[in-house]
Design a protein around this motif. Structure first.
Motif, PDB file in Angstrom:
ATOM      1  N   HIS A 172       0.851  -1.187   0.000  1.00 24.74           N
ATOM      2  CA  HIS A 172       0.000   0.000   0.000  1.00 24.74           C
ATOM      3  C   HIS A 172       0.886   1.235   0.000  1.00 24.74           C
ATOM      4  CE1 HIS A 172       0.872   0.638   4.251  1.00 24.74           C
ATOM      5  NE2 HIS A 172       0.691  -0.668   4.412  1.00 24.74           N
ATOM      6  N   GLU A 173       0.260   2.357  -0.238  1.00 26.53           N
ATOM      7  CA  GLU A 173       1.036   3.594  -0.300  1.00 26.53           C
ATOM      8  C   GLU A 173       1.632   3.913   1.071  1.00 26.53           C
ATOM      9  OE1 GLU A 173      -1.137   6.881  -1.889  1.00 26.53           O
ATOM     10  OE2 GLU A 173      -1.978   5.655  -3.494  1.00 26.53           O
ATOM     11  N   VAL A 174       2.831   4.451   1.071  1.00 23.38           N
ATOM     12  CA  VAL A 174       3.488   4.847   2.308  1.00 23.38           C
ATOM     13  C   VAL A 174       2.860   6.181   2.745  1.00 23.38           C
ATOM     14  CG1 VAL A 174       5.689   5.474   3.367  1.00 23.38           C
ATOM     15  CG2 VAL A 174       5.615   3.692   1.605  1.00 23.38           C
ATOM     16  N   TRP A 179       0.501   8.662  11.791  1.00 25.53           N
ATOM     17  CA  TRP A 179      -0.907   8.605  12.125  1.00 25.53           C
ATOM     18  C   TRP A 179      -1.819   9.096  10.993  1.00 25.53           C
ATOM     19  CZ3 TRP A 179      -2.013   5.763  16.201  1.00 25.53           C
ATOM     20  CH2 TRP A 179      -1.031   5.604  17.170  1.00 25.53           C
ATOM     21  N   HIS A 180      -1.263   9.260   9.810  1.00 30.14           N
ATOM     22  CA  HIS A 180      -2.055   9.699   8.665  1.00 30.14           C
ATOM     23  C   HIS A 180      -2.951   8.560   8.175  1.00 30.14           C
ATOM     24  CE1 HIS A 180      -3.080  12.055   5.160  1.00 30.14           C
ATOM     25  NE2 HIS A 180      -2.772  11.012   4.384  1.00 30.14           N
ATOM     26  N   LYS A 181      -2.421   7.333   8.281  1.00 29.62           N
ATOM     27  CA  LYS A 181      -3.181   6.168   7.850  1.00 29.62           C
ATOM     28  C   LYS A 181      -3.077   5.113   8.938  1.00 29.62           C
ATOM     29  CE  LYS A 181      -3.637   3.089   3.908  1.00 29.62           C
ATOM     30  NZ  LYS A 181      -3.097   2.721   2.609  1.00 29.62           N
TER      31      LYS A 181
END
Length: 195
Positions: A172-174, A179-181
């Motif tokens: 998945h995207e970094v 805490w963004h994802k």
């Protein structure tokens, strides 16, 4: 083996009579073993003659036979580079009737490797079982790698080999910042969803 241990019978300095030992293993006279060629039991008469001829014709094995008879040097650096692969088990090597043995294994000349590999893999048992079979009777440097290569190139084995492919990872995207994802594992027990 029927031999008394040496510490239980201290030598008598006054008596110099020689004691003859009965060298027998489980009722078999040790001299009879060499007469039976028990180490070559897996080889037919034709193969034995071929093995002797090829061993004599192969220069590396001739040098190995010579160093077995004359004795190994003190350091591995003193050994010819082509014989250094035999250094770790130099005490196990012996020559009997022009054939080199590593313990009970016969050292096979290079020209006979392909035929021996075919015979070892005749029953298509896979890499590990073929290696185990080889350890009982034959040896040459890199035999383990040769067995693996031979089995992996066997079309019958590859056709019938079970295909257990690993599931590829799905990256998945970094996230751009901490805490963004967030991620969590969801599961359900008796229709109750838990986190």
């Amino acid at each position: 083996m029927v031999l008394a241990d040496t510490l239980s019978r201290l030598p008598n300095t006054d008596d110099y009579t020689e004691i003859l030992l009965d060298v027998r293993v489980d009722g078999v006279d040790m001299h009879d073993i060499y007469d039976l060629n028990i180490d070559l039991i897996n080889f037919g008469t034709t193969k034995k003659h071929q093995l002797k001829a090829e061993t004599s014709a192969y220069p590396t094995l001739n040098m190995l036979r010579e160093i077995i008879h004359t004795g190994w040097p003190e350091k591995v650096k003193s050994v010819t580079p082509v014989l250094r692969s035999y250094w770790p088990f130099r005490d196990e090597l012996a020559v009997e009737d022009s054939i080199i043995f590593k313990g009970r294994q016969v050292v096979i000349p290079e020209k006979l490797h392909a035929g021996i590999l075919s015979q070892l893999h005749l029953s298509h048992q896979g890499i590990e079982k073929t290696r185990k079979l080889a350890r009982e009777s034959v040896y040459w440097p890199q035999i383990s790698k040769d067995i693996e290569k031979h089995v992996r190139s066997c079309s019958s084995c590859q056709e019938l080999h079970p295909q257990h492919k690993r599931e590829p990872l799905t990256p998945h995207e970094v996230p751009v910042s901490p805490w963004h994802k967030l991620g969590t594992d969801l599961f359900q027990i008796k229709e109750n969803t838990s986190y």
